[in-house]
Design an enzyme around this catalytic site. Structure first.
Site, short mmCIF file in Angstrom:
data_model
loop_
_atom_site.label_atom_id
_atom_site.label_comp_id
_atom_site.label_asym_id
_atom_site.label_seq_id
_atom_site.Cartn_x
_atom_site.Cartn_y
_atom_site.Cartn_z
N GLU A 218 0.76 -1.37 -0.12
CA GLU A 218 0.14 -0.03 0.27
C GLU A 218 0.61 1.54 -0.03
OE1 GLU A 218 -2.76 -3.45 1.87
OE2 GLU A 218 -0.21 -2.36 2.19
N PHE B 6 -11.68 -7.40 13.73
CA PHE B 6 -11.49 -7.52 12.73
C PHE B 6 -10.13 -6.52 11.74
CE2 PHE B 6 -9.24 -9.40 8.90
CZ PHE B 6 -8.04 -10.14 9.15
N GLN B 7 -9.69 -5.85 11.43
CA GLN B 7 -8.27 -5.07 10.84
C GLN B 7 -9.38 -3.66 11.15
OE1 GLN B 7 -8.62 -6.32 6.57
NE2 GLN B 7 -6.14 -6.94 7.21
N LYS C 112 -17.57 -0.69 4.65
CA LYS C 112 -18.01 -1.23 3.85
C LYS C 112 -19.37 -1.79 3.58
CE LYS C 112 -17.43 -6.70 2.49
NZ LYS C 112 -16.21 -7.22 3.15
N MET D 214 23.93 8.50 3.63
CA MET D 214 24.53 10.04 4.22
C MET D 214 24.29 9.93 5.72
SD MET D 214 24.38 13.43 3.63
CE MET D 214 22.89 13.20 2.21
#
Length: 570
Positions: free
Chosen positions: A53, A115-116, A165, A476
Site C-alpha cells: 500500500e 478484525f482489521q 464496507k 548519508m
C-alpha cells in the site's frame, strides 16, 4: 439504482480519474468489484496493483507530481490504511494533491475492535490536509467532489476518505450535499504589488528565492519572464529545482545544507530576499538567526500560515502566485536599461562566486565518481526525462549535478525525506507520462524499502529505468557518523545486499553492473537507449561524500567543503 461502490467509481470518473493505484482487502472489496465492472458500465478506470500500500500511495504521488493532476490511491482498513500513511505524510509536507480512499469495517462493528479495525480517520489527521469518514451512502458523491476540491485549492495536499464496507454496499436512494464552507480568498491590494516593486528597485543586492510553490501555481513561465526583465540572481530550494531555466545566466543553484557554495554565500550577502512559494525550511536556512541576516524579506505565498512563521519579513503578501507573479512580471516588463544597470555590480559579484564554486568532476579516487556520472547522464538524456529520487547521498548529487527545466521532471522527497520514495514514484510518473523516459535514481539502502514494486513494473510492462548508485552503505547516515559521531559507524554497513541485477532479472528486468570509469559512457548510452525497464547498477567508493555540507546548527556560510573528517570532529 446504484450501490455506494458504483457511485464512488462513477464520481471518480466524473472528476477525470482514469488511473488509480491500490491493493485490495476485506473492507474495500465492494469498490474493487465496482472497478471490475467499471468497463461494462462505461466508466473505465484502470487499476494498477502495487505490491504494498505504501507503493500505491507513492505511485499516486508520482502521478500527481509529474502532471499536476490529482493522484488517487485505494486501500483496505487496518494495516492497508496505515501503510498509506507514510505516503500521505510525504504528500502533505510536499503539498501534493492526492485523494486516498480506504475501506472501514461495517458501521455496526465500528468501536468493537473488529478484525482489521483501526481509527484511520484519527490517524490521518496529522498526515493529511483534510479527512472524511462517510457514514451515509447518500453523502458519497459530494464528499468525493469536496475531497478533490480541497486537495487542489490553495496549498495542495492529500485528502483521505474512509468508507465503511456497508456504506459501499448499500443502495443510494438520494444524494445529500456535504456542507463545508467555501474558502475565502484573501484580498490582495494592488498597492502591495507596488510596494513589492519599490522594495526590489530600491535594493542594491536583491535575490530571488524560489520554492516549489512556483510550479504548483503553474507560473514558471511568468517567473522566467520576470528574471529575464530584471536579470537578477536567483536560487531555488530542492523542490524549486526546474522552475528556473537551466540556461539562465544568473541562476546560482540550490541553496541550503547541501546547496551550491555560490548560492549559499550570495544569499548571505543579499540585501533583499524575494521568497516566492518557499517556506524557510531548516534544511534551507541553516541557523535561522544568521540566514540572509543583511536582507529585508519580501515573501509571497498562498498559505498565510507560512508568512512570518519562521522569519519576520518586511512585506508579506498572502496571494496565489498565479495572481501575484503575472502582476509583478508585468510591472517589471517596463524596466529600462538604467534600472537594470543599477544591479550590475551585484551580478558581477554573484558571477565571481559562481566561478569560484564551480563543481569539480575530477574523481577524487580511482572508481566511478557519482557526481560526474549523474552530470553525464543529465547531458545525454532527453529533456523531457523524469528523474525520481530515493533519499540519501545520491538524492543530493542529483539535485546538485543534474539540470532540469521543469519541476515536474525532478521528483524528490523534500519535507519528509522518505527512503523508498523513488521506485514507486517512478511507477506513477510512467503511468502518467508513458511516452517520456522515467528514471529512478536509487541508493542501495533506499531501494530495498520498496523493492517489491519491481513486480508492478513487470506486471504492467512499465519501461521504468533504475540507476542504482551502490556504495554498500547507508551513505548519508555514514557521512554524518564520520563527521559528528567520531567515526562510530553504527548499523550503516550494507555489504550483504543481494546481487541487484540478478534480483531484477527475476522480474524479467535486464541490467548491468559497472565499477570502472571507463565503462560509464557506453553504459549510460545503452541505459538511455534500451527500450523497456532496465537496471544499471553502479558501484562507487563508500568514501565519496556529499559536499558542501552545512553542519546542523551552523550558518550557511560555514559550509564544510571536502575537508578530512579528522579536521571536523571534535
Amino acid at each position: 439504482m446504484k450501490i455506494g461502490a458504483d457511485l464512488i467509481i462513477d464520481t471518480l470518473y466524473k472528476q477525470g480519474v482514469t488511473e488509480v493505484f491500490g491493493y485490495p482487502g476485506g473492507t474495500i472489496m465492494p469498490v474493487y468489484d465496482a472497478l471490475f465492472r467499471s468497463y461494462e458500465r462505461n466508466v473505465p478506470i484502470k487499476h494498477y496493483l502495487c505490491r504494498h500500500e505504501q507503493g500505491a500511495g507513492f505511485a499516486a504521488v508520482g502521478f500527481a507530481r509529474s502532471t499536476g493532476k490529482t493522484g488517487v490511491c485505494i486501500a483496505t482498513s487496518g494495516p492497508g490504511a496505515t501503510n498509506l500513511i507514510t505516503a500521505l505524510a510525504d504528500a502533505k509536507l510536499d503539498s501534493v494533491p492526492v485523494v486516498a480512499i480506504t475501506g472501514q469495517v461495517p458501521r455496526p462493528l465500528m468501536g468493537t475492535n473488529a478484525f482489521q479495525e483501526l481509527d484511520v480517520f484519527g490517524l490521518s489527521l496529522a498526515s493529511c490536509k483534510h479527512s472524511f469518514q462517510v457514514m451515509d451512502q447518500s453523502e458519497l458523491e459530494d464528499t468525493i467532489n469536496q475531497a478533490f476540491r480541497i486537495a487542489n485549492e490553495g496549498r495542495p495536499g492529500p485528502v483521505l476518505i474512509d468508507i465503511p464496507k456497508d456504506v459501499q454496499m448499500n443502495n443510494v436512494i438520494k444524494q445529500i450535499a456535504v456542507n463545508l464552507p467555501e474558502p475565502q480568498a484573501a484580498a490582495t491590494a494592488q498597492d502591495q504589488f507596488e510596494t513589492a516593486k519599490s522594495l526590489i528597485l530600491n535594493a542594491k543586492k536583491p535575490m530571488f528565492y524560489i520554492g516549489g510553490g512556483v510550479d504548483m501555481a503553474a507560473v514558471s513561465k511568468h517567473l522566467n519572464a520576470l528574471l529575464s526583465h530584471t536579470q537578477l540572481p536567483a536560487v531555488t530550494t530542492l523542490k524549486g529545482i526546474g522552475a528556473i531555466s537551466s540556461t539562465y545566466p544568473h541562476f546560482m543553484g540550490m541553496l541550503g545544507m547541501h546547496g551550491n557554495g555560490a548560492a549559499n554565500l550570495a544569499v548571505q550577502e543579499c540585501d533583499l530576499l524575494i521568497a516566492l512559494g518557499a517556506r524557510f525550511d531548516d534544511r534551507v536556512t541553516g541557523k535561522l538567526s544568521s540566514f540572509a541576516a543583511k536582507a529585508k524579506v519580501l515573501h509571497i505565498d498562498v498559505d498565510n500560515s507560512e508568512l512570518n512563521k519562521l522569519r519576520q519579513v518586511e512585506l508579506a503578501i498572502t496571494c496565489g502566485l498565479e495572481t501575484a507573479l503575472p502582476a509583478i512580471e508585468h510591472q517589471f516588463s517596463l524596466l529600462d536599461a538604467k534600472d537594470k544597470q543599477q544591479w550590475q555590480g551585484w551580478r558581477d559579484e554573484c558571477a565571481q562566486l559562481k566561478q569560484q564554486h564551480q563543481w569539480d568532476y575530477n574523481c577524487p579516487a580511482q572508481g566511478i565518481y557519482a557526481p560526474a556520472l549523474l552530470n553525464e547522464l543529465s547531458n545525454i538524456m532527453p529533456s523531457s526525462t523524469v528523474i525520481t529520487c530515493d533519499v540519501g547521498q545520491h538524492q543530493m548529487w542529483v539535485a546538485q549535478h543534474m539540470k532540469f527545466d521543469d519541476c515536474k521532471n525532478h521528483l524528490s522527497s523534500g519535507g519528509a525525506g522518505t527512503m523508498g520514495f523513488g521506485l514507486p514514484v517512478a511507477i506513477g510518473a510512467k503511468v502518467a507520462r508513458p511516452n517520456d523516459q522515467v528514471i529512478a535514481v536509487c541508493g542501495d539502502g533506499s531501494i530495498m524499502m520498496n523493492i517489491q514494486e519491481l513486480g508492478t513494473i513487470k506486471r504492467f510492462n512499465l519501461g521504468v529505468k533504475i540507476l542504482l548508485v551502490d556504495n554498500a552503505k547507508l551513505g548519508m547516515v555514514k557521512q554524518w557518523q564520520e563527521l559528528f559521531f567520531d567515526h562510530r559507524l553504527s548499523e550503516t554497513d550494507l555489504s550483504d545486499n543481494p546481487d541487484f541485477v540478478q534480483l531484477a532479472s527475476a522480474f524479467n528486468i535486464p541490467g548491468k553492473t559497472i565499477s570502472k570509469p571507463s565503462e560509464v559512457s557506453q553504459a549510460l548510452k545503452d541505459f538511455i537507449e534500451f527500450d523497456g525497464a532496465y537496471i544499471l547498477h553502479v558501484k562507487i567508493d563508500a568514501q565519496d561524500n556529499v559536499w558542501p555540507l552545512v553542519p546542523p546548527g551552523a550558518a550557511n556560510q560555514d559550509m564544510i567543503d571536502n575537508q578530512p573528517t579528522s579536521d571536523i570532529v571534535g
